[in-house]
Design a protein around this motif. Sequence first.
Motif, PDB file in Angstrom:
ATOM      1  N   ALA A   1       0.825  -1.216   0.000  1.00 50.03           N
ATOM      2  CA  ALA A   1       0.000   0.000   0.000  1.00 50.03           C
ATOM      3  C   ALA A   1       0.861   1.269   0.000  1.00 50.03           C
ATOM      4  O   ALA A   1       0.550   2.208  -0.736  1.00 50.03           O
ATOM      5  N   PRO A   2       1.948   1.340   0.785  1.00 50.71           N
ATOM      6  CA  PRO A   2       2.772   2.555   0.728  1.00 50.71           C
ATOM      7  C   PRO A   2       3.370   2.807  -0.663  1.00 50.71           C
ATOM      8  O   PRO A   2       3.439   3.950  -1.122  1.00 50.71           O
TER       9      PRO A   2
ATOM     10  N   ARG B   1      -4.705   2.464   1.496  1.00 50.63           N
ATOM     11  CA  ARG B   1      -5.227   1.245   2.142  1.00 50.63           C
ATOM     12  C   ARG B   1      -6.757   1.217   2.114  1.00 50.63           C
ATOM     13  O   ARG B   1      -7.358   0.185   1.805  1.00 50.63           O
ATOM     14  N   ASP B   2      -7.378   2.349   2.427  1.00 50.44           N
ATOM     15  CA  ASP B   2      -8.847   2.409   2.412  1.00 50.44           C
ATOM     16  C   ASP B   2      -9.386   2.074   1.022  1.00 50.44           C
ATOM     17  O   ASP B   2     -10.321   1.272   0.881  1.00 50.44           O
TER      18      ASP B   2
ATOM     19  N   HIS C   1      -8.752  -1.636   0.127  1.00 55.03           N
ATOM     20  CA  HIS C   1      -9.725  -2.528   0.794  1.00 55.03           C
ATOM     21  C   HIS C   1     -11.043  -2.521   0.030  1.00 55.03           C
ATOM     22  O   HIS C   1     -11.668  -3.575  -0.146  1.00 55.03           O
TER      23      HIS C   1
ATOM     24  N   SER D   1      -1.976   9.468   0.561  1.00 54.03           N
ATOM     25  CA  SER D   1      -1.357   8.978   1.790  1.00 54.03           C
ATOM     26  C   SER D   1      -1.491   7.457   1.849  1.00 54.03           C
ATOM     27  O   SER D   1      -2.412   6.881   1.246  1.00 54.03           O
ATOM     28  N   PRO D   2      -0.601   6.793   2.583  1.00 48.02           N
ATOM     29  CA  PRO D   2      -0.720   5.336   2.720  1.00 48.02           C
ATOM     30  C   PRO D   2      -2.073   4.899   3.287  1.00 48.02           C
ATOM     31  O   PRO D   2      -2.631   3.891   2.852  1.00 48.02           O
ATOM     32  N   ASN D   3      -2.618   5.651   4.253  1.00 48.75           N
ATOM     33  CA  ASN D   3      -3.925   5.286   4.814  1.00 48.75           C
ATOM     34  C   ASN D   3      -5.033   5.422   3.777  1.00 48.75           C
ATOM     35  O   ASN D   3      -5.943   4.582   3.712  1.00 48.75           O
ATOM     36  N   THR D   4      -4.974   6.473   2.960  1.00 53.58           N
ATOM     37  CA  THR D   4      -5.961   6.634   1.885  1.00 53.58           C
ATOM     38  C   THR D   4      -5.841   5.481   0.902  1.00 53.58           C
ATOM     39  O   THR D   4      -6.853   4.902   0.484  1.00 53.58           O
TER      40      THR D   4
ATOM     41  N   ALA E   1       0.564   4.019  -2.776  1.00 51.11           N
ATOM     42  CA  ALA E   1       0.224   5.380  -2.333  1.00 51.11           C
ATOM     43  C   ALA E   1       1.164   6.403  -2.952  1.00 51.11           C
ATOM     44  O   ALA E   1       0.722   7.449  -3.441  1.00 51.11           O
TER      45      ALA E   1
ATOM     46  N   THR F   1       3.583  -8.086   5.461  1.00 51.33           N
ATOM     47  CA  THR F   1       3.181  -6.919   4.674  1.00 51.33           C
ATOM     48  C   THR F   1       2.140  -7.349   3.660  1.00 51.33           C
ATOM     49  O   THR F   1       2.307  -8.357   2.978  1.00 51.33           O
TER      50      THR F   1
END
Length: 180
Positions: free
Chosen positions: A39-40, A54-55, A58, A49-52, A43, A74
């Motif tokens: 994901a990073p 990942r969302d 998913h 961002s990595p969190n965006t 991203a 990982t």
Amino acid sequence: MSPTNPQDDPDWMDTWKEHTSAFDRVKSVTMTLSEPQSAPWIAEQAAVSPNTARDHLHRLVDLGVVTATDDGGTRHYYPDPLYTRLRDIRELLEETTKQELSEQATELKDDIAAWKTEYDADSPDRLRERAAADTVSAEQAAELTRAASDWSLARYHLSLIQDAITNYDTWTSDQSSLTV
């Protein structure tokens, strides 16, 4: 004169971000992968961002567009092979008549037969084995590797065409059966 590669244009990322949602950028990057990525990494390529990432990844997994695997703790993502295959078949069915599909199949079979004859081999893997042999020059190895890659791609395209022809009447008469 405009750059041939968008990344040669210093403003390409700003333009991409301005005209494309974060979700679409994550999907775009992921759908071009030839091997799984984290994901990073996705991203960074998608400018989120990595969190965006990942969302969105998913969500893409839930939609059956992307597949995820765990490798050493990982999570890595890549295009779902079934989704990709059905998408490619759908594109063939939308853009090609049954007759054109048959003609393309014949051309691909001719190409495959030519490689078998030219290289006296029964598969692309046999060419890859030859390319790795100590007695083969770098130039010959590159040629064998290119031919093996072209041969593998032709076999894949032929399998798509064969699926499209086999199911042509069903999938083109009932549009709901084409939902991917």
